[in-house]
Design a protein around this motif. Structure first.
Motif, PDB file in Angstrom:
ATOM      1  N   GLY A 144       0.772  -1.240  -0.036  1.00  0.00           N
ATOM      2  CA  GLY A 144       0.014   0.056  -0.108  1.00  0.00           C
ATOM      3  C   GLY A 144       0.836   1.385   0.059  1.00  0.00           C
ATOM      4  N   TYR A 145       0.271   2.394  -0.250  1.00  0.00           N
ATOM      5  CA  TYR A 145       0.980   3.646  -0.569  1.00  0.00           C
ATOM      6  C   TYR A 145      -0.148   4.740   0.079  1.00  0.00           C
ATOM      7  CZ  TYR A 145       3.246   8.066  -2.158  1.00  0.00           C
ATOM      8  OH  TYR A 145       3.899   8.880  -2.341  1.00  0.00           O
ATOM      9  N   PHE A 146       0.549   5.452   1.123  1.00  0.00           N
ATOM     10  CA  PHE A 146      -0.210   6.608   1.831  1.00  0.00           C
ATOM     11  C   PHE A 146      -0.406   7.644   1.054  1.00  0.00           C
ATOM     12  CE2 PHE A 146       0.494   3.917   5.463  1.00  0.00           C
ATOM     13  CZ  PHE A 146      -0.580   4.077   5.995  1.00  0.00           C
ATOM     14  N   VAL A 147      -1.483   8.015   0.226  1.00  0.00           N
ATOM     15  CA  VAL A 147      -1.735   8.972  -0.496  1.00  0.00           C
ATOM     16  C   VAL A 147      -1.746  10.451   0.120  1.00  0.00           C
ATOM     17  CG1 VAL A 147      -2.862   7.781  -2.374  1.00  0.00           C
ATOM     18  CG2 VAL A 147      -4.339   8.455  -0.723  1.00  0.00           C
ATOM     19  N   GLN A 148      -2.131  10.303   1.461  1.00  0.00           N
ATOM     20  CA  GLN A 148      -2.488  11.391   2.334  1.00  0.00           C
ATOM     21  C   GLN A 148      -2.087  10.918   3.850  1.00  0.00           C
ATOM     22  OE1 GLN A 148      -6.137  13.168   1.341  1.00  0.00           O
ATOM     23  NE2 GLN A 148      -6.793  12.840   3.151  1.00  0.00           N
ATOM     24  N   ASP A 149      -2.104  11.849   4.824  1.00  0.00           N
ATOM     25  CA  ASP A 149      -1.790  11.503   6.030  1.00  0.00           C
ATOM     26  C   ASP A 149      -2.957  10.373   6.596  1.00  0.00           C
ATOM     27  OD1 ASP A 149       0.451  12.544   5.890  1.00  0.00           O
ATOM     28  OD2 ASP A 149      -0.128  14.345   7.512  1.00  0.00           O
ATOM     29  N   GLY A 150      -2.689   9.184   6.907  1.00  0.00           N
ATOM     30  CA  GLY A 150      -3.753   8.278   7.500  1.00  0.00           C
ATOM     31  C   GLY A 150      -4.562   7.531   6.509  1.00  0.00           C
ATOM     32  N   VAL A 151      -4.324   8.013   5.225  1.00  0.00           N
ATOM     33  CA  VAL A 151      -4.929   7.376   4.169  1.00  0.00           C
ATOM     34  C   VAL A 151      -4.246   6.584   2.960  1.00  0.00           C
ATOM     35  CG1 VAL A 151      -6.670   7.546   2.287  1.00  0.00           C
ATOM     36  CG2 VAL A 151      -6.879   8.999   4.317  1.00  0.00           C
ATOM     37  N   ALA A 152      -4.357   5.161   3.061  1.00  0.00           N
ATOM     38  CA  ALA A 152      -3.491   4.439   2.037  1.00  0.00           C
ATOM     39  C   ALA A 152      -4.476   3.475   0.955  1.00  0.00           C
ATOM     40  CB  ALA A 152      -2.858   3.615   3.013  1.00  0.00           C
ATOM     41  N   ILE A 153      -3.817   3.237   0.092  1.00  0.00           N
ATOM     42  CA  ILE A 153      -4.527   2.426  -1.028  1.00  0.00           C
ATOM     43  C   ILE A 153      -3.717   1.595  -1.519  1.00  0.00           C
ATOM     44  CG2 ILE A 153      -6.563   4.050  -1.616  1.00  0.00           C
ATOM     45  CD1 ILE A 153      -4.663   4.738  -4.075  1.00  0.00           C
ATOM     46  N   GLY A 154      -4.031   0.261  -1.891  1.00  0.00           N
ATOM     47  CA  GLY A 154      -2.952  -0.602  -2.332  1.00  0.00           C
ATOM     48  C   GLY A 154      -3.502  -1.926  -2.986  1.00  0.00           C
ATOM     49  N   ALA A 155      -2.615  -2.935  -3.176  1.00  0.00           N
ATOM     50  CA  ALA A 155      -3.102  -4.165  -3.534  1.00  0.00           C
ATOM     51  C   ALA A 155      -2.692  -5.216  -2.944  1.00  0.00           C
ATOM     52  CB  ALA A 155      -2.481  -4.177  -5.211  1.00  0.00           C
ATOM     53  N   LEU A 156      -3.420  -6.472  -3.030  1.00  0.00           N
ATOM     54  CA  LEU A 156      -2.748  -7.592  -2.422  1.00  0.00           C
ATOM     55  C   LEU A 156      -2.979  -8.643  -3.486  1.00  0.00           C
ATOM     56  CD1 LEU A 156      -5.911  -9.611  -1.673  1.00  0.00           C
ATOM     57  CD2 LEU A 156      -6.419  -7.777  -0.276  1.00  0.00           C
ATOM     58  N   VAL A 192      -4.439 -21.929  -4.677  1.00  0.00           N
ATOM     59  CA  VAL A 192      -5.051 -20.805  -4.205  1.00  0.00           C
ATOM     60  C   VAL A 192      -4.547 -19.485  -5.080  1.00  0.00           C
ATOM     61  CG1 VAL A 192      -5.910 -19.428  -2.682  1.00  0.00           C
ATOM     62  CG2 VAL A 192      -5.726 -21.411  -2.016  1.00  0.00           C
ATOM     63  N   ALA A 193      -5.407 -18.851  -5.856  1.00  0.00           N
ATOM     64  CA  ALA A 193      -5.169 -17.472  -6.422  1.00  0.00           C
ATOM     65  C   ALA A 193      -5.845 -16.518  -6.128  1.00  0.00           C
ATOM     66  CB  ALA A 193      -4.893 -18.056  -8.060  1.00  0.00           C
ATOM     67  N   GLU A 194      -5.457 -15.423  -5.358  1.00  0.00           N
ATOM     68  CA  GLU A 194      -6.311 -14.361  -5.074  1.00  0.00           C
ATOM     69  C   GLU A 194      -5.689 -12.939  -5.656  1.00  0.00           C
ATOM     70  OE1 GLU A 194      -8.650 -12.715  -1.215  1.00  0.00           O
ATOM     71  OE2 GLU A 194      -6.957 -13.964  -0.932  1.00  0.00           O
ATOM     72  N   ILE A 195      -6.402 -12.287  -6.176  1.00  0.00           N
ATOM     73  CA  ILE A 195      -5.942 -10.637  -6.346  1.00  0.00           C
ATOM     74  C   ILE A 195      -7.047  -9.744  -5.973  1.00  0.00           C
ATOM     75  CG2 ILE A 195      -6.621 -10.962  -8.781  1.00  0.00           C
ATOM     76  CD1 ILE A 195      -4.151  -9.385  -9.346  1.00  0.00           C
ATOM     77  N   GLY A 196      -6.530  -8.415  -5.527  1.00  0.00           N
ATOM     78  CA  GLY A 196      -7.638  -7.680  -5.015  1.00  0.00           C
ATOM     79  C   GLY A 196      -6.951  -6.302  -4.699  1.00  0.00           C
ATOM     80  N   VAL A 197      -7.795  -5.404  -4.323  1.00  0.00           N
ATOM     81  CA  VAL A 197      -7.328  -3.860  -4.012  1.00  0.00           C
ATOM     82  C   VAL A 197      -7.879  -3.507  -2.594  1.00  0.00           C
ATOM     83  CG1 VAL A 197      -7.360  -3.231  -6.375  1.00  0.00           C
ATOM     84  CG2 VAL A 197      -9.716  -2.839  -5.182  1.00  0.00           C
ATOM     85  N   PHE A 198      -7.331  -3.119  -1.934  1.00  0.00           N
ATOM     86  CA  PHE A 198      -7.801  -2.394  -0.499  1.00  0.00           C
ATOM     87  C   PHE A 198      -7.667  -0.910  -0.246  1.00  0.00           C
ATOM     88  CE2 PHE A 198      -3.450  -2.965   0.288  1.00  0.00           C
ATOM     89  CZ  PHE A 198      -3.090  -2.115   1.425  1.00  0.00           C
ATOM     90  N   GLY A 199      -8.387  -0.491   0.841  1.00  0.00           N
ATOM     91  CA  GLY A 199      -7.968   0.753   1.073  1.00  0.00           C
ATOM     92  C   GLY A 199      -8.148   0.936   2.787  1.00  0.00           C
ATOM     93  N   ARG A 200      -7.181   1.650   3.377  1.00  0.00           N
ATOM     94  CA  ARG A 200      -7.160   1.990   4.718  1.00  0.00           C
ATOM     95  C   ARG A 200      -7.080   3.433   5.038  1.00  0.00           C
ATOM     96  NH1 ARG A 200      -2.398  -0.797   8.316  1.00  0.00           N
ATOM     97  NH2 ARG A 200      -3.474  -2.681   7.509  1.00  0.00           N
ATOM     98  N   TYR A 201      -8.088   3.589   6.153  1.00  0.00           N
ATOM     99  CA  TYR A 201      -8.273   4.839   6.825  1.00  0.00           C
ATOM    100  C   TYR A 201      -7.867   4.832   8.365  1.00  0.00           C
ATOM    101  CZ  TYR A 201     -10.428   9.150   8.530  1.00  0.00           C
ATOM    102  OH  TYR A 201     -10.582  10.391   9.264  1.00  0.00           O
ATOM    103  N   TYR A 202      -7.112   5.902   9.019  1.00  0.00           N
ATOM    104  CA  TYR A 202      -6.842   5.642  10.145  1.00  0.00           C
ATOM    105  C   TYR A 202      -7.921   6.795  10.948  1.00  0.00           C
ATOM    106  CZ  TYR A 202      -2.727   2.938  10.470  1.00  0.00           C
ATOM    107  OH  TYR A 202      -1.802   1.511  10.098  1.00  0.00           O
TER     108      TYR A 202
END
Length: 255
Positions: A91-103, A122-132
């Motif tokens: 993931g990468y924090f696009v701004q303080d406390g907010v990250a987006i990324g891939a798994l 098993v094969a899995e691919i996806g995206v995620f977003g995190r907010y502090y």
């Protein structure tokens, strides 16, 4: 009316005063000791709380804009811990406390059963977003597509030709002798699903870059399971729909 007089000589007065003073001094000493112990206990509690705060409040520096997050973890679902798989989450924090990324998650396992090597993948691919929400508390959502294949030996009732000691049997007319019988063969369970996760976690930073993150999430699954026999024919098919509650822990790096 009769009056009663009590006489106390000087020696008795001194002895009485000494006893009273001794009891008073002992009582004060006990009080001071109790106060001292309470004071020491409170200091220990305050120092412990301060250490915990100093230990956990450092995550603010790790969630600033420009920080890269790399993690992997394990989770418990349906009262069973899944294998601790190396499931990279970048993931990468696009701004303080907010990250987006891939798994992304690829696993393969072969089990040698002498007669046949069972394959699991098993094969899995996806995206995620995190907010502090705060310095340490975060919410996370993810969307992923997963394909899972698992082979196993199963006993299946089939209408097939009868064998005796490995020799095929025929009737009087020369036709194969057929009957329902239990046969051991390899069965493949193939799952394909779309998963949406909504979770809550807490970041505990250790040594500036490393963090342990206990979390819980709710998984909404929509997919299908197909069961294939040894001839790759579908013998069973049903939907995979439902909601699962999961507990787990992530191990993350911030840099």
């Amino acid at each position: 009316m009769t009056k009663t007089h009590i006489y106390v000589n000087n020696n008795d007065q001194k002895l009485c005063s000494i006893r009273i003073f001794s009891k008073f001094t002992l009582s004060n000493n006990r009080k001071r000791n109790i106060k001292k112990q309470i004071s020491i206990g409170m200091k220990k509690i305050i120092l412990s709380l301060a250490a915990v705060l100093a230990f956990t409040l450092t995550s603010d520096a790790q969630t600033r804009k420009g920080t890269v997050l790399l993690g992997a973890g394990s989770e418990m679902s349906n009262n069973e811990w899944t294998t601790l798989a190396i499931t990279p989450k970048v993931g990468y924090f696009v701004q303080d406390g907010v990250a987006i990324g891939a798994l992304i998650n690829f696993q393969s396992d072969n089990v040698d059963k002498n007669v046949y090597e069972l394959n699991n993948s098993v094969a899995e691919i996806g995206v995620f977003g995190r907010y502090y929400v705060s310095n340490n508390l975060f919410t996370e959502v993810s969307l992923s597509s997963m394909s899972q294949s698992e082979e196993s030996w199963e006993t299946i009732e089939k209408y097939a030709q009868v064998f005796e000691n490995g020799v095929p049997q025929f009737d009087a007319n020369g036709n194969p002798e057929m009957a329902f019988q239990n046969i051991d063969e390899v069965v493949e369970n193939s799952d394909k699903s779309l998963n949406f996760n909504l979770g809550l976690g807490y970041t505990i930073v250790w040594r500036e870059h490393f963090a342990v993150e206990p979390f819980m999430n709710l998984t909404f699954m929509n997919g299908e399971r197909k069961v294939y026999n040894a001839e790759d024919l579908i013998v069973e098919s049903h939907d995979l729909k439902g909601t699962h509650f999961n507990l787990g822990v992530n191990f993350s790096l911030f840099f």
